[in-house]
Scaffold this active site. Structure first.
Site, short mmCIF file in Angstrom:
data_model
loop_
_atom_site.label_atom_id
_atom_site.label_comp_id
_atom_site.label_asym_id
_atom_site.label_seq_id
_atom_site.Cartn_x
_atom_site.Cartn_y
_atom_site.Cartn_z
N ILE A 5 1.46 3.20 -7.55
CA ILE A 5 2.26 2.90 -6.37
C ILE A 5 2.85 1.52 -6.62
O ILE A 5 2.13 0.59 -6.97
CB ILE A 5 1.41 2.95 -5.08
CG1 ILE A 5 2.25 2.56 -3.84
CG2 ILE A 5 0.18 2.07 -5.17
CD1 ILE A 5 1.50 2.72 -2.53
N SER A 6 4.16 1.40 -6.53
CA SER A 6 4.83 0.15 -6.86
C SER A 6 4.44 -0.97 -5.90
O SER A 6 4.01 -0.73 -4.77
CB SER A 6 6.34 0.33 -6.83
OG SER A 6 6.78 1.25 -7.81
N GLN A 7 4.61 -2.22 -6.37
CA GLN A 7 4.31 -3.35 -5.49
C GLN A 7 5.24 -3.31 -4.28
O GLN A 7 6.39 -2.85 -4.38
CB GLN A 7 4.44 -4.67 -6.25
CG GLN A 7 5.86 -5.09 -6.55
CD GLN A 7 5.95 -6.37 -7.34
OE1 GLN A 7 6.15 -6.34 -8.55
NE2 GLN A 7 5.80 -7.49 -6.68
N ARG B 17 0.32 1.03 4.48
CA ARG B 17 0.23 1.18 3.03
C ARG B 17 -1.16 1.60 2.57
O ARG B 17 -1.31 2.34 1.59
CB ARG B 17 0.64 -0.13 2.36
CG ARG B 17 0.70 -0.08 0.83
CD ARG B 17 1.26 -1.38 0.27
NE ARG B 17 1.06 -1.54 -1.14
CZ ARG B 17 1.88 -1.11 -2.09
NH1 ARG B 17 2.98 -0.48 -1.76
NH2 ARG B 17 1.62 -1.31 -3.37
#
Length: 205
Positions: A51-53, A25
């Protein structure tokens, strides 16, 4: 991240978990956010996008129930992180991004990471990718009041769409399933996404 944020919240598809173990990530976040790369929250990636969790990425992915044979349409490439996760689990990923600089960054990173089953396009995501339709699964990474009709048309029958439905202050992650040309909806959880911008996207004030 996988053990504390995903497994503890009942993400249990082992193929999904393996993809999260494999995809680094931190490669998909800006340098100034490296210390937060594996945190339990969304992060800015520039151009007013995020960027999403990790948990939300995992939840949306798991709900698609991927076997490895699917052709997926992703609306909103962003950093390319979700694209990479999907590419580990499906046959092909076609991802549309309206912001050229983000698409180009993602293209470079995904190519360097060795992905050959991800195809990117700079365009209005609310129009989908008609030339490559139909798609077995569609995932939208921005909220909208309703699923654009063109995307429903580009979905295979049977097929599934995962999408945040709602407005700025009230969004519900929703799984829509198409069967015999009928779309049925299942509300999953409250969520917070940036708007899906485009001809048939969120109406911004």
């Amino acid at each position: 991240m996988v053990e504390e944020q995903l497994i503890r919240r009942q993400i249990c598809d082992q193929r999904v978990l393996n993809a999260f173990y494999k995809v680094a990530r931190h490669k998909f976040v800006p340098e100034e956010e490296l210390d937060n790369a594996y945190g339990d929250f969304p992060l800015p990636i520039g151009e007013n996008q995020t960027i999403s969790q990790p948990y939300i990425v995992a939840l949306m992915t798991e709900l698609l129930e991927l076997s490895g044979k699917e052709k997926i349409l992703e609306i909103g490439t962003g950093s390319g992180y979700q694209s990479a996760i999907l590419a580990e689990l499906a046959k092909e990923v076609y991802s549309v991004e309206r912001i050229r600089v983000l698409s180009e960054k993602a293209q470079k990173l995904l190519k360097e990471s060795g992905y050959k089953n991800i195809f990117l396009k700079v365009s209005d995501g609310t129009l989908g990718w008609k030339e490559e339709a139909p798609f077995d699964r569609i995932i939208l990474t921005g909220y909208c009041p309703e699923i654009p009709a063109g995307l429903v048309e580009q979905l295979s029958d049977p097929g599934k769409i995962i999408v945040p439905l709602g407005d700025t202050f009230n969004q519900i992650l929703t799984l829509a399933e198409k069967k015999n040309r009928i779309l049925t909806y299942k509300s999953i959880a409250q969520c917070v996404f940036v708007p899906l911008v485009g001809q048939f996207g969120a109406k911004l004030k």
